[in-house]
Design a protein around this motif. Structure first.
Motif, short mmCIF file in Angstrom:
data_model
loop_
_atom_site.label_atom_id
_atom_site.label_comp_id
_atom_site.label_asym_id
_atom_site.label_seq_id
_atom_site.Cartn_x
_atom_site.Cartn_y
_atom_site.Cartn_z
N ASN A 15 0.80 -1.23 0.00
CA ASN A 15 0.00 0.00 0.00
C ASN A 15 0.83 1.28 0.00
O ASN A 15 0.38 2.33 0.46
CB ASN A 15 -0.96 0.02 1.20
CG ASN A 15 -2.13 0.96 0.99
OD1 ASN A 15 -2.62 1.10 -0.14
ND2 ASN A 15 -2.57 1.62 2.04
N VAL A 16 2.07 1.22 -0.52
CA VAL A 16 2.87 2.44 -0.64
C VAL A 16 2.84 2.99 -2.06
O VAL A 16 3.38 4.07 -2.32
CB VAL A 16 4.33 2.22 -0.20
CG1 VAL A 16 4.41 1.84 1.26
CG2 VAL A 16 5.03 1.19 -1.08
N GLY A 17 2.25 2.25 -3.01
CA GLY A 17 2.09 2.77 -4.37
C GLY A 17 3.19 2.39 -5.34
O GLY A 17 3.41 3.09 -6.33
N ASP A 62 -5.45 -3.01 -8.47
CA ASP A 62 -5.33 -3.85 -7.28
C ASP A 62 -3.87 -3.92 -6.83
O ASP A 62 -2.94 -3.68 -7.60
CB ASP A 62 -5.82 -5.28 -7.57
CG ASP A 62 -7.33 -5.33 -7.75
OD1 ASP A 62 -8.03 -4.55 -7.07
OD2 ASP A 62 -7.80 -6.13 -8.58
N HIS A 63 -3.68 -4.29 -5.56
CA HIS A 63 -2.33 -4.48 -5.04
C HIS A 63 -1.73 -5.77 -5.59
O HIS A 63 -2.45 -6.71 -5.94
CB HIS A 63 -2.34 -4.54 -3.51
CG HIS A 63 -2.86 -3.28 -2.88
ND1 HIS A 63 -2.28 -2.05 -3.08
CD2 HIS A 63 -3.92 -3.07 -2.05
CE1 HIS A 63 -2.95 -1.13 -2.40
NE2 HIS A 63 -3.95 -1.73 -1.78
N GLY A 92 4.58 -8.47 -3.84
CA GLY A 92 3.62 -8.11 -2.81
C GLY A 92 4.33 -7.45 -1.65
O GLY A 92 5.33 -7.95 -1.14
N GLY A 93 3.83 -6.29 -1.22
CA GLY A 93 4.49 -5.57 -0.14
C GLY A 93 4.56 -6.35 1.15
O GLY A 93 5.41 -6.08 2.00
N GLU A 94 3.67 -7.35 1.30
CA GLU A 94 3.71 -8.16 2.51
C GLU A 94 5.04 -8.90 2.63
O GLU A 94 5.48 -9.24 3.73
CB GLU A 94 2.56 -9.17 2.50
CG GLU A 94 1.17 -8.55 2.61
CD GLU A 94 0.65 -8.05 1.27
OE1 GLU A 94 1.39 -8.16 0.27
OE2 GLU A 94 -0.49 -7.56 1.22
N GLN A 95 5.71 -9.15 1.48
CA GLN A 95 6.99 -9.83 1.53
C GLN A 95 8.01 -9.04 2.34
O GLN A 95 8.85 -9.62 3.03
CB GLN A 95 7.53 -10.06 0.11
CG GLN A 95 6.75 -11.07 -0.71
CD GLN A 95 7.41 -11.32 -2.05
OE1 GLN A 95 8.62 -11.22 -2.19
NE2 GLN A 95 6.60 -11.63 -3.05
N VAL A 96 7.95 -7.71 2.24
CA VAL A 96 8.89 -6.87 2.98
C VAL A 96 8.66 -7.01 4.48
O VAL A 96 9.60 -7.13 5.26
CB VAL A 96 8.76 -5.40 2.54
CG1 VAL A 96 9.69 -4.52 3.36
CG2 VAL A 96 9.07 -5.27 1.06
N ARG A 97 7.40 -7.01 4.89
CA ARG A 97 7.09 -7.19 6.31
C ARG A 97 7.59 -8.55 6.80
O ARG A 97 8.13 -8.67 7.89
CB ARG A 97 5.59 -7.06 6.53
CG ARG A 97 5.16 -7.20 7.99
CD ARG A 97 3.65 -7.10 8.10
NE ARG A 97 3.20 -5.75 7.82
CZ ARG A 97 2.96 -4.84 8.75
NH1 ARG A 97 3.15 -5.13 10.03
NH2 ARG A 97 2.53 -3.64 8.42
N SER A 127 -0.06 6.46 6.10
CA SER A 127 -0.62 5.18 6.53
C SER A 127 0.17 4.52 7.66
O SER A 127 -0.18 3.43 8.10
CB SER A 127 -0.68 4.21 5.33
OG SER A 127 0.63 3.89 4.88
N LEU A 128 1.22 5.17 8.14
CA LEU A 128 2.04 4.57 9.19
C LEU A 128 1.40 4.73 10.56
O LEU A 128 0.71 5.71 10.84
CB LEU A 128 3.43 5.21 9.21
CG LEU A 128 4.33 4.95 8.01
CD1 LEU A 128 5.71 5.55 8.27
CD2 LEU A 128 4.45 3.47 7.72
N ARG A 129 1.65 3.74 11.41
CA ARG A 129 1.26 3.84 12.82
C ARG A 129 2.39 4.52 13.58
O ARG A 129 3.55 4.19 13.41
CB ARG A 129 1.04 2.44 13.42
CG ARG A 129 -0.10 1.66 12.82
CD ARG A 129 -0.17 0.26 13.43
NE ARG A 129 1.04 -0.50 13.15
CZ ARG A 129 1.90 -0.90 14.06
NH1 ARG A 129 1.71 -0.60 15.33
NH2 ARG A 129 2.97 -1.60 13.73
#
Length: 279
Positions: A15-17, A62-63, A92-97, A127-129
């Motif tokens: 979700n960073v584009g 879509d992402h 997929g950005g989830e890979q970075v996490r 979007s950061l916490r």
């Protein structure tokens, strides 16, 4: 003119584009409305052409699926004849996490980090916490909890996870940190800049919002660069058509905010700056 080849690694969580930036970057190259040009046939453009089709219709895309990792290689050059192969990983950005939480580096990532001459980290501040975590909370707060006998678990904040990610990449690249790094160069793109509604300089904004990350970067890189990026210039829906976008075309939208605050519609400028070795 023969120039050093650059391999540029773009890293960012979900979700960073990343895909939208790639699609808009590709469109600029296609219409030749930027500082860079294609100097050969690119490979594996499917993810970006799909996103570009959505943007042409005035809708967002879509992402990238979490399991995807595809490298798209774009041979590019600038007007001065500097040449580079822009290796644009689509993942997929989830890979970075997962890189940080699982502390495991997939083979594809390992090879790319070792071969990269430049790193681009995309961060979406909006979007950061900004929750307290074990890096940012006063030590007294933990002592208070322990004295009450409470069992509390702590999770890394988004800021701390970004620092951890850079530390993992530095370790993987086998870099010595006895002095600030000149290579690989580091550029931080603050994506979705239009959401922030600010007039601050990009580096000043990063320093105020993510001081721990900025301190880490300044300590380990000789000349880090921070640039604001708005690839789309406005929020788009996946279902509702933005008529102005569809009529004018996506190449008429998007901009970057350079380190000195100058705003430019040429969203390829960050990559060109890496090619010329400047900041």
């Amino acid at each position: 003119m023969v120039a050093d080849q650059h391999t540029i690694l773009l890293v960012g969580e979900s979700n960073v584009g990343k895909t939208h930036y790639g699609a808009q970057f590709l469109k600029r190259l296609m219409v030749k409305a930027c500082a860079l040009k294609m100097s050969g046939a690119p490979t594996n453009l499917e993810a970006f052409t799909t996103a570009l089709s959505c943007l042409t219709e005035g809708k967002s895309t879509d992402h990238t699926p979490a399991s995807t990792y595809v490298e798209s290689v774009w041979p590019i050059r600038d007007e001065a004849g500097r040449y580079a192969e822009l290796v644009w990983p689509d993942y997929g950005g989830e890979q970075v996490r997962h890189l940080v939480t699982q502390r495991r580096i997939p083979t594809a990532w390992r090879e790319r980090v070792l071969g990269a001459t430049d790193w681009v980290l995309l961060i979406r501040l909006h979007s950061l916490r900004f929750d307290d975590d074990l890096f940012s909370r006063p030590l007294q707060s933990f002592a208070t909890v322990e004295s009450l006998g409470e069992a509390t678990s702590y999770e890394l904040s988004d800021q701390a996870r970004s620092v951890e990610l850079l530390q993992m990449l530095l370790y993987l690249a086998q870099l010595h940190l006895d002095r600030p790094l000149r290579k690989p160069r580091l550029m931080i793109l603050l994506s979705c800049w239009d959401e922030l509604e600010t007039t601050e300089l990009p580096a000043d904004l990063l320093a105020s919002r993510l001081p721990m990350l900025w301190s880490f970067v300044r300590s380990n890189w000789a000349s880090p660069t921070v640039i604001g990026l708005s690839a789309l210039e406005r929020a788009l829906s996946k279902t509702d058509v933005d008529q102005e976008y569809a009529i004018r075309g996506p190449e008429e939208f998007g901009y970057v905010v350079l380190p000195d605050g100058e705003k430019s519609a040429d969203i390829t400028l960050p990559i060109q700056r890496l090619m010329i070795g400047g900041v």
